[in-house]
Design a protein around this motif. Structure first.
Motif, PDB file in Angstrom:
ATOM      1  N   LEU A  21       0.797  -1.238   0.000  1.00 38.21           N
ATOM      2  CA  LEU A  21       0.000   0.000   0.000  1.00 38.21           C
ATOM      3  C   LEU A  21       0.830   1.289   0.000  1.00 38.21           C
ATOM      4  N   SER A  22       2.127   1.184   0.220  1.00 32.77           N
ATOM      5  CA  SER A  22       2.908   2.404   0.469  1.00 32.77           C
ATOM      6  C   SER A  22       3.794   2.799  -0.705  1.00 32.77           C
ATOM      7  N   ASN A  25       7.777   3.296  -0.670  1.00 35.56           N
ATOM      8  CA  ASN A  25       8.376   2.373   0.300  1.00 35.56           C
ATOM      9  C   ASN A  25       8.728   1.107  -0.488  1.00 35.56           C
ATOM     10  N   SER A  28       7.727  -2.449   0.771  1.00 36.76           N
ATOM     11  CA  SER A  28       6.281  -2.710   0.668  1.00 36.76           C
ATOM     12  C   SER A  28       5.917  -3.081  -0.768  1.00 36.76           C
ATOM     13  N   HIS A 128      -4.124   4.095   3.850  1.00 32.24           N
ATOM     14  CA  HIS A 128      -4.181   3.059   4.889  1.00 32.24           C
ATOM     15  C   HIS A 128      -3.694   3.560   6.240  1.00 32.24           C
ATOM     16  N   ARG A 129      -2.925   4.654   6.245  1.00 29.12           N
ATOM     17  CA  ARG A 129      -2.404   5.190   7.499  1.00 29.12           C
ATOM     18  C   ARG A 129      -3.250   6.363   8.009  1.00 29.12           C
ATOM     19  N   ARG A 194       6.333  12.985   2.395  1.00 28.41           N
ATOM     20  CA  ARG A 194       5.192  12.792   3.293  1.00 28.41           C
ATOM     21  C   ARG A 194       5.073  13.836   4.399  1.00 28.41           C
ATOM     22  N   HIS A 228      10.843   8.139   4.963  1.00 30.39           N
ATOM     23  CA  HIS A 228      10.896   8.878   6.230  1.00 30.39           C
ATOM     24  C   HIS A 228      12.361   9.199   6.522  1.00 30.39           C
ATOM     25  N   ASP A 230      13.869   8.751   9.239  1.00 31.14           N
ATOM     26  CA  ASP A 230      14.508   7.748  10.105  1.00 31.14           C
ATOM     27  C   ASP A 230      15.033   6.545   9.323  1.00 31.14           C
ATOM     28  N   CYS A 345      11.405   2.033  13.454  1.00 33.12           N
ATOM     29  CA  CYS A 345      10.008   2.325  13.077  1.00 33.12           C
ATOM     30  C   CYS A 345       9.047   1.776  14.102  1.00 33.12           C
TER      31      CYS A 345
END
Ligand code: SUG
Length: 414
Positions: A21-22, A25, A28, A128-129, A194, A228, A230, A345
């Motif tokens: 879904l990402s 990413n 994913s 989804h988030r 994002r 992200h 991180d 994460c």
């Protein structure tokens, strides 16, 4: 008790699956359509929590959310039984496991009113988030109900806020006043940036952070899959550990940081030793950089970092040298990694006095034994993509969460 750093890990939920879904990413996307293993995923996460407790660290937990999210589907005019398959996948995601995206946290030492501020992340960029924050906020309001904390609702759309994954804090020691670094994206080549700068600025204002820096993530990093910050940088106390290409203008960032925190130590990994692509594939920066009770620092990093020879060589040379990071601790979180979520994460750091936290959200080995029993009994062993539309699976997921809430005396989250 004194102020310490608590790592709150998101327990990996019973609906953990690979729906791809990402956007942006890479893990994913690569694993989309694969069969997930929710039970072993959760057990891997629990083993990581246990390992951190064994290091002498204070550990907390956030619980999986109700999935499929019926309230979210209802707001879109459907139910799990009638939802188009893509919406159903979005409603079933276990993505709240990645607690680094739960909220941004400013410890009391950094804020004007002397409380520890938390702003729940809106996560609006990914469907989804985007429906996580309600369930997250309910937990934050319970866990941090003590007046030592101020809990804020989400920054309004369209300003995307991804929480602590785009926020770093540097300070002489955890309980000393810190410099908070808010990392935002502007462009990311083919992928979405994002974190919106207006969200970062708003969080800093709401928290009353007196020393804040706003730093742009490099377009190259986002385009290479660092969705992200991180994924390319991590900080702990006076140490910043970052890839050479993490930031758009690192020279001015490092200059500003040194001006605010002269004792900062910047450990930079050069592209010549570890490319962005190796960094993102191995997730060496998605590590928990922790201060051990004896004072040294350790990197709790994914086993994928050990598997990449260039990455491991660089890290081994670093710890053999005279730097502040003295120890490498690989942990197996492969089920989460396959969706782009490494050790960092999976946790939200909160610097506070543990006495001020609702004890139901703090865990020791005995509590983890109880959680582990429930996972072993109730979590699905596997989820094949075709099963997402199976009402029996929804029922099993619901029962699994209900058993957990009961065991932890957290029925008010039902
Ligand atoms: O938002 N993966 C998460 C991973 C989040 C990692 N968090 C931090 N870096 N802090 C994300 O991309 C995958 C879901 C899926 O494909 O089904 C996902 O949401």
């Amino acid at each position: 008790m004194a102020v310490v750093e608590i790592n709150f890990d998101g327990l990996i939920g019973p609906s953990h699956n690979y729906a791809g879904l990402s956007l942006g990413n890479l893990a994913s996307a690569k694993n989309a359509g694969g069969t997930s293993q929710p039970r072993s995923a959760a057990l891997q996460g629990i083993a990581k929590m246990r390992a951190n407790i064994a290091l002498g660290l204070t550990q907390g937990v956030f619980l999986p959310q109700s999935r499929p999210d019926r309230a979210w589907l209802a707001s879109l005019g459907c139910a799990p039984e009638t939802a188009p398959v893509e919406l159903l996948a979005n409603a079933l995601s276990a993505s709240s496991m990645w607690a680094a995206n739960a909220a941004t946290v400013s410890p009391a030492a950094d804020t004007e009113d002397g409380t520890c501020h938390l702003t729940v992340a809106n996560l609006v960029t990914m469907p989804h988030r985007s429906h996580e924050w309600q369930g997250t906020l309910a937990q934050l309001r319970l866990a941090f109900a003590n007046p030592a904390f101020t809990v804020h609702g989400p920054i309004p759309a369209p300003f995307g806020d991804e929480g602590a994954a785009n926020h770093m804090r540097l300070s002489a020691m955890h309980d000393a006043p810190g410099v908070e670094i808010f990392v935002y994206g502007v462009t990311g080549g083919p992928f979405p940036a994002r974190q919106h700068i207006e969200a970062s600025r708003s969080v800093a204002r709401l928290h009353g952070v007196s020393r804040a820096l706003f730093v742009q993530q490099s377009e190259e990093a986002i385009a290479a899959g660092a969705f992200h910050n991180d994924v390319v940088a991590v900080a702990n106390e006076r140490v910043l550990f970052a890839h050479e290409l993490a930031f758009a203008d690192k020279d001015s960032f490092y200059r500003d940081l040194r001006a605010l925190l002269p004792q900062v130590e910047i450990v930079e990994v050069p592209t010549a030793a570890v490319s962005l692509s190796d960094a993102i594939q191995s997730y060496l920066f998605n590590a928990q950089l922790v201060t051990l009770p004896n004072g040294g620092m350790a990197l709790v990093l994914p086993t994928e970092a050990q598997d990449n020879s260039r990455v491991w060589r660089w890290l081994s040379e670093m710890v053999a040298g005279d730097g502040p990071i003295r120890q490498l601790i690989p942990v197996d979180v492969r089920q989460s990694m396959a969706n782009g979520g490494g050790p960092a994460c999976l946790r939200l750091r909160v610097v506070c006095d543990p006495e001020t936290v609702d004890p139901r959200f703090l865990v020791d080995d005995a509590t983890l034994d109880r959680i582990e029993d429930i996972v072993a009994t109730h979590w699905p062993e596997t989820i094949e993509p075709g099963r997402l539309a199976d009402p029996e699976l929804w029922h099993q997921i619901g029962q699994a969460r209900a058993s957990l809430l009961m065991a932890l005396d957290l029925g008010e989250l039902a």
